[in-house]
Design a protein around this motif. Structure first.
Motif, PDB file in Angstrom:
ATOM      1  N   CYS A  13      39.478  30.304  39.334  1.00 27.27           N
ATOM      2  CA  CYS A  13      39.650  31.118  40.543  1.00 27.27           C
ATOM      3  C   CYS A  13      40.474  32.361  40.254  1.00 27.27           C
ATOM      4  O   CYS A  13      40.180  33.451  40.751  1.00 27.27           O
ATOM      5  CB  CYS A  13      40.316  30.259  41.621  1.00 27.27           C
ATOM      6  N   THR A  14      41.506  32.208  39.435  1.00 21.05           N
ATOM      7  CA  THR A  14      42.357  33.351  39.090  1.00 21.05           C
ATOM      8  C   THR A  14      41.553  34.423  38.370  1.00 21.05           C
ATOM      9  O   THR A  14      41.666  35.624  38.665  1.00 21.05           O
ATOM     10  CB  THR A  14      43.532  32.902  38.202  1.00 21.05           C
ATOM     11  N   ARG A  15      40.733  33.999  37.374  1.00 17.11           N
ATOM     12  CA  ARG A  15      39.933  34.973  36.638  1.00 17.11           C
ATOM     13  C   ARG A  15      38.875  35.611  37.549  1.00 17.11           C
ATOM     14  O   ARG A  15      38.570  36.798  37.408  1.00 17.11           O
ATOM     15  CB  ARG A  15      39.277  34.275  35.446  1.00 17.11           C
ATOM     16  N   ALA A  16      38.307  34.848  38.470  1.00 18.07           N
ATOM     17  CA  ALA A  16      37.319  35.412  39.404  1.00 18.07           C
ATOM     18  C   ALA A  16      37.953  36.494  40.278  1.00 18.07           C
ATOM     19  O   ALA A  16      37.373  37.560  40.501  1.00 18.07           O
ATOM     20  CB  ALA A  16      36.740  34.306  40.271  1.00 18.07           C
ATOM     21  N   LEU A  17      39.176  36.240  40.764  1.00 21.33           N
ATOM     22  CA  LEU A  17      39.861  37.242  41.566  1.00 21.33           C
ATOM     23  C   LEU A  17      40.192  38.488  40.735  1.00 21.33           C
ATOM     24  O   LEU A  17      40.161  39.623  41.233  1.00 21.33           O
ATOM     25  CB  LEU A  17      41.147  36.649  42.154  1.00 21.33           C
ATOM     26  N   GLU A  18      40.539  38.258  39.425  1.00 21.28           N
ATOM     27  CA  GLU A  18      40.850  39.398  38.551  1.00 21.28           C
ATOM     28  C   GLU A  18      39.631  40.299  38.383  1.00 21.28           C
ATOM     29  O   GLU A  18      39.711  41.531  38.475  1.00 21.28           O
ATOM     30  CB  GLU A  18      41.323  38.879  37.189  1.00 21.28           C
ATOM     31  N   TRP A  19      38.468  39.683  38.104  1.00 21.64           N
ATOM     32  CA  TRP A  19      37.256  40.480  37.932  1.00 21.64           C
ATOM     33  C   TRP A  19      36.838  41.152  39.252  1.00 21.64           C
ATOM     34  O   TRP A  19      36.350  42.288  39.261  1.00 21.64           O
ATOM     35  CB  TRP A  19      36.130  39.596  37.413  1.00 21.64           C
ATOM     36  N   HIS A  20      37.027  40.460  40.373  1.00 18.23           N
ATOM     37  CA  HIS A  20      36.714  41.056  41.673  1.00 18.23           C
ATOM     38  C   HIS A  20      37.542  42.312  41.896  1.00 18.23           C
ATOM     39  O   HIS A  20      37.044  43.343  42.370  1.00 18.23           O
ATOM     40  CB  HIS A  20      36.986  40.031  42.779  1.00 18.23           C
ATOM     41  N   LYS A  21      38.805  42.263  41.508  1.00 21.80           N
ATOM     42  CA  LYS A  21      39.697  43.420  41.660  1.00 21.80           C
ATOM     43  C   LYS A  21      39.221  44.572  40.776  1.00 21.80           C
ATOM     44  O   LYS A  21      39.212  45.741  41.191  1.00 21.80           O
ATOM     45  CB  LYS A  21      41.111  43.013  41.291  1.00 21.80           C
ATOM     46  N   ARG A  22      38.799  44.254  39.533  1.00 21.00           N
ATOM     47  CA  ARG A  22      38.352  45.296  38.613  1.00 21.00           C
ATOM     48  C   ARG A  22      37.077  45.975  39.126  1.00 21.00           C
ATOM     49  O   ARG A  22      36.917  47.190  39.026  1.00 21.00           O
ATOM     50  CB  ARG A  22      38.098  44.708  37.226  1.00 21.00           C
ATOM     51  N   PHE A  23      36.153  45.162  39.664  1.00 24.27           N
ATOM     52  CA  PHE A  23      34.922  45.765  40.186  1.00 24.27           C
ATOM     53  C   PHE A  23      35.199  46.651  41.391  1.00 24.27           C
ATOM     54  O   PHE A  23      34.583  47.702  41.560  1.00 24.27           O
ATOM     55  CB  PHE A  23      33.916  44.669  40.545  1.00 24.27           C
ATOM     56  N   LYS A  24      36.156  46.256  42.217  1.00 24.24           N
ATOM     57  CA  LYS A  24      36.506  47.073  43.379  1.00 24.24           C
ATOM     58  C   LYS A  24      37.109  48.406  42.942  1.00 24.24           C
ATOM     59  O   LYS A  24      36.980  49.410  43.641  1.00 24.24           O
ATOM     60  CB  LYS A  24      37.498  46.338  44.275  1.00 24.24           C
ATOM     61  N   GLU A  25      37.777  48.406  41.760  1.00 25.59           N
ATOM     62  CA  GLU A  25      38.397  49.627  41.256  1.00 25.59           C
ATOM     63  C   GLU A  25      37.407  50.511  40.513  1.00 25.59           C
ATOM     64  O   GLU A  25      37.793  51.564  39.990  1.00 25.59           O
ATOM     65  CB  GLU A  25      39.561  49.256  40.318  1.00 25.59           C
ATOM     66  N   GLY A  26      36.138  50.105  40.455  1.00 29.06           N
ATOM     67  CA  GLY A  26      35.106  50.954  39.893  1.00 29.06           C
ATOM     68  C   GLY A  26      34.585  50.521  38.543  1.00 29.06           C
ATOM     69  O   GLY A  26      33.758  51.208  37.943  1.00 29.06           O
ATOM     70  N   ARG A  27      35.037  49.419  38.036  1.00 29.59           N
ATOM     71  CA  ARG A  27      34.547  48.949  36.735  1.00 29.59           C
ATOM     72  C   ARG A  27      33.119  48.471  36.880  1.00 29.59           C
ATOM     73  O   ARG A  27      32.780  47.757  37.833  1.00 29.59           O
ATOM     74  CB  ARG A  27      35.431  47.831  36.210  1.00 29.59           C
TER      75      ARG A  27
END
Length: 234
Positions: A13-27
């Motif tokens: 869950c932690t890694r999923a939230l991390e990737w979600h944050k990165r995609f929101k930032e434009g990655r």
């Protein structure tokens, strides 16, 4: 939802939230970020050779010291030493001078011959004073842990190294124990002049410690045929 879809292969869950944050930032890429540093494995030929040279140059280096010097993970250094180099750490020990079976048997035979010769004079052993000289070396005392060294399968077990500091030790004894002993000045050896003075001090020790033998003039000096012992002045 991810767990229901992917099962056990789902990221945390932690890694999923991390990737979600990165995609929101434009990655947009899902590959790992490029990074500098050592390759995925450090057990390469160059590193193995470097560890080997360090271990042979100083057998007392620790895994931590080698890892710090070469900037390699400690686990990798340990694997290189134990698996690639097949080395292990052993403690230094004193190795005595061992006699062969023939030498042991010869000593038994000689002693038995002495006993047979003394059948007519059983008191002779009680009247004999003997002795010898030996070099005494200085060692730096250390604990068993401090003496540990790296050893490969082909190398001999490390022994305690002799110091350059050494002195000659003289001891003279009889069947009852030590009669006289002394240390010569550093670096001095025994010659006829030194040995003559040692015998004079021995006579005083016999007079003080073996009064009955001294008064009856009944003690016997036994020594070998070393040049200092067999010279005309002695």
């Amino acid at each position: 939802m991810l767990q229901e879809f992917c099962g056990d292969g789902t990221i945390s869950c932690t890694r999923a939230l991390e990737w979600h944050k990165r995609f929101k930032e434009g990655r947009e890429e899902v590959e790992d970020d490029p990074r500098s540093g050592r390759p995925s494995t450090s057990r390469m030929a160059d590193n193995i050779e470097c560890v080997k040279q360090m271990a042979h140059r100083d057998h007392r280096l620790t895994v931590w010291m080698i890892a710090e010097e070469l900037s390699i993970n400690k686990v990798t250094v340990w694997s290189i030493i134990t698996e690639n180099l097949e080395m292990r750490k052993v403690c230094v020990k004193m190795v005595p001078k061992l006699l062969s079976e023939d030498q042991k048997q010869l000593r038994v035979t000689v002693c038995q011959d002495f006993i047979e010769r003394l059948e007519d004079d059983r008191d002779l052993l009680g009247r004999v004073t003997s002795g010898n000289e030996s070099w005494i070396f200085k060692y730096d005392p250390e604990t068993k842990q401090q003496s540990r060294q790296w050893k490969s399968p082909a190398s001999p077990r490390p022994n305690m190294s002799m110091s350059r500091v050494k002195v000659m030790f003289i001891t003279l004894f009889d069947i009852k124990g030590i009669v006289h002993f002394e240390f010569l000045p550093k670096g001095q050896t025994v010659n006829q002049y030194v040995y003559k003075e040692i015998l004079r001090r021995l006579m005083r020790s016999v007079r003080d410690k073996r009064r009955d033998l001294w008064e009856n003039n009944d003690w016997v000096l036994h020594h070998d045929n070393a040049p200092a012992h067999s010279s005309q002045s002695i």
